[in-house]
Design a protein around this motif. Sequence first.
Motif, PDB file in Angstrom:
ATOM      1  N   TRP A  76      30.059 -75.444 111.350  1.00 38.91           N
ATOM      2  CA  TRP A  76      30.144 -74.638 112.573  1.00 38.91           C
ATOM      3  C   TRP A  76      29.985 -75.516 113.801  1.00 38.91           C
ATOM      4  O   TRP A  76      30.733 -75.397 114.777  1.00 38.91           O
ATOM      5  N   LEU A  77      29.023 -76.421 113.751  1.00 42.40           N
ATOM      6  CA  LEU A  77      28.795 -77.312 114.887  1.00 42.40           C
ATOM      7  C   LEU A  77      30.018 -78.185 115.149  1.00 42.40           C
ATOM      8  O   LEU A  77      30.437 -78.348 116.302  1.00 42.40           O
ATOM      9  N   ALA A  78      30.612 -78.719 114.087  1.00 41.41           N
ATOM     10  CA  ALA A  78      31.797 -79.568 114.260  1.00 41.41           C
ATOM     11  C   ALA A  78      32.949 -78.783 114.874  1.00 41.41           C
ATOM     12  O   ALA A  78      33.666 -79.283 115.748  1.00 41.41           O
ATOM     13  N   ARG A  79      33.144 -77.541 114.437  1.00 42.97           N
ATOM     14  CA  ARG A  79      34.236 -76.715 114.969  1.00 42.97           C
ATOM     15  C   ARG A  79      34.031 -76.357 116.430  1.00 42.97           C
ATOM     16  O   ARG A  79      35.004 -76.126 117.156  1.00 42.97           O
ATOM     17  N   ASN A  80      32.783 -76.289 116.862  1.00 40.97           N
ATOM     18  CA  ASN A  80      32.492 -75.774 118.203  1.00 40.97           C
ATOM     19  C   ASN A  80      32.049 -76.851 119.182  1.00 40.97           C
ATOM     20  O   ASN A  80      31.728 -76.548 120.328  1.00 40.97           O
TER      21      ASN A  80
ATOM     22  N   CYS B 184      34.037 -76.979 122.499  1.00 39.44           N
ATOM     23  CA  CYS B 184      33.660 -75.853 123.357  1.00 39.44           C
ATOM     24  C   CYS B 184      32.339 -76.139 124.074  1.00 39.44           C
ATOM     25  O   CYS B 184      32.189 -75.862 125.276  1.00 39.44           O
ATOM     26  N   ILE B 185      31.384 -76.718 123.352  1.00 41.79           N
ATOM     27  CA  ILE B 185      30.079 -77.051 123.926  1.00 41.79           C
ATOM     28  C   ILE B 185      30.229 -78.130 124.990  1.00 41.79           C
ATOM     29  O   ILE B 185      29.635 -78.058 126.072  1.00 41.79           O
TER      30      ILE B 185
ATOM     31  N   LEU C   4      22.473 -81.573 120.229  1.00 34.99           N
ATOM     32  CA  LEU C   4      23.565 -81.138 119.348  1.00 34.99           C
ATOM     33  C   LEU C   4      24.593 -82.249 119.163  1.00 34.99           C
ATOM     34  O   LEU C   4      25.108 -82.451 118.052  1.00 34.99           O
ATOM     35  N   CYS C   5      24.902 -82.975 120.229  1.00 32.58           N
ATOM     36  CA  CYS C   5      25.863 -84.071 120.123  1.00 32.58           C
ATOM     37  C   CYS C   5      25.338 -85.181 119.214  1.00 32.58           C
ATOM     38  O   CYS C   5      26.079 -85.753 118.418  1.00 32.58           O
ATOM     39  N   ALA C   6      24.058 -85.487 119.344  1.00 34.11           N
ATOM     40  CA  ALA C   6      23.467 -86.507 118.482  1.00 34.11           C
ATOM     41  C   ALA C   6      23.535 -86.073 117.027  1.00 34.11           C
ATOM     42  O   ALA C   6      23.850 -86.884 116.133  1.00 34.11           O
ATOM     43  N   LYS C   7      23.261 -84.801 116.770  1.00 40.01           N
ATOM     44  CA  LYS C   7      23.323 -84.300 115.398  1.00 40.01           C
ATOM     45  C   LYS C   7      24.738 -84.388 114.853  1.00 40.01           C
ATOM     46  O   LYS C   7      24.940 -84.690 113.657  1.00 40.01           O
TER      47      LYS C   7
ATOM     48  N   PRO D 109      27.640 -91.419 122.216  1.00 38.77           N
ATOM     49  CA  PRO D 109      27.971 -91.609 123.647  1.00 38.77           C
ATOM     50  C   PRO D 109      27.838 -90.330 124.462  1.00 38.77           C
ATOM     51  O   PRO D 109      27.281 -90.348 125.567  1.00 38.77           O
ATOM     52  N   LYS D 110      28.341 -89.214 123.931  1.00 45.09           N
ATOM     53  CA  LYS D 110      28.204 -87.947 124.646  1.00 45.09           C
ATOM     54  C   LYS D 110      26.738 -87.523 124.735  1.00 45.09           C
ATOM     55  O   LYS D 110      26.287 -87.012 125.766  1.00 45.09           O
ATOM     56  N   SER D 111      26.017 -87.725 123.665  1.00 45.62           N
ATOM     57  CA  SER D 111      24.601 -87.373 123.673  1.00 45.62           C
ATOM     58  C   SER D 111      23.872 -88.142 124.767  1.00 45.62           C
ATOM     59  O   SER D 111      23.066 -87.563 125.526  1.00 45.62           O
TER      60      SER D 111
END
Length: 528
Positions: A175-179, A182-183, A233-236, A241-243
């Motif tokens: 779910w996290l990868a799909r979204n 969007c985040i 969430l990005c780190a996970k 880089p985004k994190s």
Amino acid sequence: MNRSTRRGFLQTSAYTALGSALALSHQGKAHGQETTKRRESMSGIKTPQEWLNTVYTRSAEDNVLAALNPDIFFGYFSVCADGQGFGFGNTYPSLDGHQLTHALLWLGRFEEALANWDYVKRWQKPNGQLPIMIDSAGKGLYVHWVPGDPLRALGATTLAHNAHALYTHTLDESWLARNLECIHLSASHLESLLTPEGRVGGAGYYVEVPTRIEWDGVTQCYAVDAFRKTAELCAKAGDQPKSAHWAELAERVQSNFRREFWREGHCVEYIHPEKGPIDRHGMTDVDWAAIAVGMLPKNQEDLLWEKVRDDKGFRYGGMPTSISTAPETYEDWEFIPADQFPHFDHRHDLAAMGRVWYLEAWARARRGDVEGLLDGLQAVERAGRPNGYSWQERYFPSAESIKPGGPMTYCEYPANLVRITNQFLFGLDPQVDGTLRVAPRLPESWWEAGWTAALRVGAGSLTLLGAEGALAGTWEDKVARKLVLAPPTGKTWKEGGLGGGDKAVVEPLLAVREVKAGERVEFELTFG
């Protein structure tokens, strides 16, 4: 209670009397649809405070769960339990979208929460902006009609909070990868509201009038929290880089807040583009937000805490929590022009509201103020009980009696009551790394009398039984988690176990157990 009595209490009650908590959650009149499903999924508590047991159940069952309406679409919830207030079939992604989503997650209704997320993100613009409202015809409202366009930052922070809550409650990596895109888009929209030095624009964060043009102090605090959660969430998801980028923005906004929003022992309410810093309305919700999010150095936070903790000016007619302790000091220029909007209540957000109460409760939890948490919960209970445990959106300034306004059955207060009870009273903290921290903040008298709770974290079920000097319970989830139990404040774990041999570690300040997916763990610990 002596040791032998306590052990007997635990042995006879820990895995059977916990059913009493669930049975309690079924009391009260259920209205609306899906009564059976509600009772199968929701949590329940049985504490020495009967008023709390009842208001929790009624808030959950007669308000939050009653707001669900699968006839509109699976995952739909109205902002009023009667399904009519603020428009039949309308969706409010900003603010209400998180308050209700988060409450649903604490009640085990993660499937509806996920479905509502999927519905809302269809209205995200390419620049990441979310609508303030989606009407029943499927039209999104992106610009507020109030001059100054308040609430501009609210959609982006709401999405970040929802994404974080949905992931930590489900730990669904697919779910996290799909979204993730969007985040990112939503966080980028929030970033577009920043000045180079780190002020976040958008006018009033969750208030329309006063409009707080242009840099609201509450916005600064929630933006920091949203950027931090997005970075986690990005780190996970493996996007370092985004994190790092989102974490840097959180630090930038916080640093700017410390420079520009601290003045003479309290926080600036907002900064106006022409009139500069506005801080003459007494203590405000910005002070609570700064403590809740941890925006200030310790010495400043300690000073601020002493000023706000017992300030009854935040109670309008006894109801928590107002945006200002000196509402009479606002000036006409801070509101919409009366001649342009003659039929509108120009001061309607000068009120106590559930969104501010949540900030107060969050701040009290950070400061370990259990009595303050319970006092706020009981004040809300007193206001809702005469109306069949139903609340309105706003409670206006009054020193003597409650003066409510807005539709009945508005779900903000009951949704936040569910959140506050789970997060801050029972201390449940599901984290991005898969840890579930359990740190109940309860009065000593509750442990002496005994209490039970049957709680939900996503699809997981947590049962707790407290007795004098002891905590027992069970945990089971569809996904693997690290269960971390903290002893009551000022106490240490003495003995006991979490099962699992070398998979469990009991130290004075933490008891830790790695729990496999589908595994049921029983624990019993003593403290002193």
